[in-house]
Design an enzyme around this catalytic site. Structure first.
Site, PDB file in Angstrom:
ATOM      1  N   ASP A  42     -12.291   2.934   5.248  1.00  0.00           N
ATOM      2  CA  ASP A  42     -12.723   2.591   6.608  1.00  0.00           C
ATOM      3  C   ASP A  42     -11.721   3.091   7.651  1.00  0.00           C
ATOM      4  OD1 ASP A  42     -10.743   0.750   6.125  1.00  0.00           O
ATOM      5  OD2 ASP A  42     -11.929  -1.017   6.686  1.00  0.00           O
ATOM      6  N   SER A  43     -10.623   3.718   7.190  1.00  0.00           N
ATOM      7  CA  SER A  43      -9.720   4.419   8.125  1.00  0.00           C
ATOM      8  C   SER A  43     -10.489   5.517   8.863  1.00  0.00           C
ATOM      9  CB  SER A  43      -8.530   5.028   7.377  1.00  0.00           C
ATOM     10  OG  SER A  43      -8.970   5.891   6.353  1.00  0.00           O
ATOM     11  N   ASP A  87     -15.097   1.917   0.938  1.00  0.00           N
ATOM     12  CA  ASP A  87     -14.597   0.678   1.550  1.00  0.00           C
ATOM     13  C   ASP A  87     -15.745  -0.144   2.097  1.00  0.00           C
ATOM     14  OD1 ASP A  87     -11.888   0.184   1.409  1.00  0.00           O
ATOM     15  OD2 ASP A  87     -11.384   1.372   3.178  1.00  0.00           O
ATOM     16  N   LYS A 117     -14.242  -1.095  -2.308  1.00  0.00           N
ATOM     17  CA  LYS A 117     -12.901  -1.659  -2.085  1.00  0.00           C
ATOM     18  C   LYS A 117     -13.009  -2.663  -0.949  1.00  0.00           C
ATOM     19  CE  LYS A 117      -9.306   0.678  -0.081  1.00  0.00           C
ATOM     20  NZ  LYS A 117      -9.044  -0.165   1.103  1.00  0.00           N
ATOM     21  N   GLU A 119     -10.557  -5.925   1.282  1.00  0.00           N
ATOM     22  CA  GLU A 119      -9.190  -6.367   1.581  1.00  0.00           C
ATOM     23  C   GLU A 119      -9.042  -7.883   1.402  1.00  0.00           C
ATOM     24  OE1 GLU A 119      -8.114  -5.027   5.521  1.00  0.00           O
ATOM     25  OE2 GLU A 119      -8.569  -2.939   5.049  1.00  0.00           O
ATOM     26  N   GLU A 186      -0.351  -1.775   0.155  1.00  0.00           N
ATOM     27  CA  GLU A 186       0.032  -0.950   1.301  1.00  0.00           C
ATOM     28  C   GLU A 186       1.233  -1.527   2.044  1.00  0.00           C
ATOM     29  OE1 GLU A 186      -3.296   0.094   3.786  1.00  0.00           O
ATOM     30  OE2 GLU A 186      -2.024   1.047   5.298  1.00  0.00           O
TER      31      GLU A 186
HETATM   32  O1  KIV Z   1      -9.186   2.993   4.661  1.00  0.00           O
HETATM   33  C1  KIV Z   1      -8.326   3.627   4.018  1.00  0.00           C
HETATM   34  O2  KIV Z   1      -8.153   4.843   4.171  1.00  0.00           O
HETATM   35  C2  KIV Z   1      -7.505   2.883   3.058  1.00  0.00           C
HETATM   36  C3  KIV Z   1      -6.328   3.585   2.468  1.00  0.00           C
HETATM   37  C4  KIV Z   1      -5.170   3.522   3.395  1.00  0.00           C
HETATM   38  C5  KIV Z   1      -5.970   3.001   1.159  1.00  0.00           C
HETATM   39  O3  KIV Z   1      -7.773   1.750   2.794  1.00  0.00           O
END
Ligand code: KIV
Length: 277
Positions: A42-43, A87, A117, A119, A186
């Site tokens: 989600d970055s 994510d 994924k 959090e 992280e």
């Molecule tokens: O969203 C993302 O790119 C991430 C990485 C930093 C692991 O969660």
């Protein structure tokens, strides 16, 4: 690659590599580099959609980008595609277990990703993970700096004192017990990340967490130097942005003199008169 292959790599003492991708082009590039896993992180909210945080990106947008990344992987690595993970965005899994399982299910049904994924390790999150795993959805955890909690934790290094380190150990173990197949960690002290890698059965994949993890993950745009602000713990391998501006600028200049300035209103040709009603 399947989620269990990452555990086999850990057991065999082989390093695990994961890079982010956000479309077919970036996915083909990282697959060409030979990574084990590709994360549609989600970055992308910040890196390619221009948001200030990861919070605004929606599930629909993540599905859209993940489908595109999947097409890039299929074209670039037809025989040995890396593991594709997507994510779950902010508030797609925090509003109740049914909604969370449905969101994760959409990732597996509507994109080529084989895992999600998410959090944190709050009790509600552990319940959600348990439900997902028992529904057949592989889940990767994410602890330490968790950007979806930026308004509570900021972007600073986490687990700097003994109390929060002990809390992180407990949360990491809880994620493993809830059924996560791997854990991203992280921006935490390297000694702690390395200790977790040694004590957990599941692979620990670090970013800003030292060299002692089972694997490493990076945001591809950071490594290529494409982003305007680099996280201090993820230095670029090249100055991609400056290089692109330079070569594209050279191409623009090669096309001839710069365009003449736009005409001022006084010199602009008269436009046809507007019809009178
Ligand atoms: O969203 C993302 O790119 C991430 C990485 C930093 C692991 O969660």
């Amino acid at each position: 690659m399947r989620p269990a292959d990452l555990t086999r790599r850990k057991q065999g003492g082989l390093a695990i590599t994961m890079l982010t991708a956000w479309d077919a082009l970036s996915a083909a590039v990282v697959a060409g580099a030979g990574v084990d896993a590709v994360l549609v992180g989600d970055s992308l909210a910040m890196v390619v959609l221009g948001h200030a945080t990861t919070l605004p990106v929606t599930l629909e947008e993540m599905l859209h980008h993940c489908r595109a990344a999947g097409r890039g992987l299929a074209a670039a690595a037809a025989h040995h595609p890396p593991l594709l993970i997507c994510d779950l965005p902010f508030l797609s899994y925090q509003c109740g277990a049914d909604e969370a399982v449905a969101a994760a299910g959409r990732v597996l049904k509507e994109t080529p990703a084989v895992a999600v994924k998410l959090e944190g390790a709050e009790p509600e999150t552990l319940t959600v993970i348990d439900r997902m795993v028992r529904s057949g959805i592989p889940v990767m955890g994410h602890l330490g700096l968790t950007p979806q909690s930026v308004h509570q934790l900021g972007y600073r290094r986490q687990a700097g004192d003994p109390v929060s380190q002990e809390r992180l150990r407990r949360r990491a173990l809880a994620l493993q017990e809830a059924g996560c197949f791997a854990l991203v960690i992280e921006h935490v002290p390297a000694e702690l990340a390395s200790e977790l890698s040694a004590s957990l059965v599941i692979p620990v994949i670090g970013i800003g967490a030292g060299d002692g993890c089972d694997g490493q993950v990076r945001v591809t745009a950071d490594l290529l130097g494409l982003t305007s602000r680099q996280p201090p713990f993820s230095p670029p391998l090249m100055e991609g942005r400056a290089l692109a501006v330079e070569v594209l600028g050279r191409w623009v200049r090669e096309q001839g003199p710069a365009a003449a300035p736009a005409p001022t209103p006084a010199t602009r040709p008269a436009s046809p008169a507007a019809p009178h009603c």
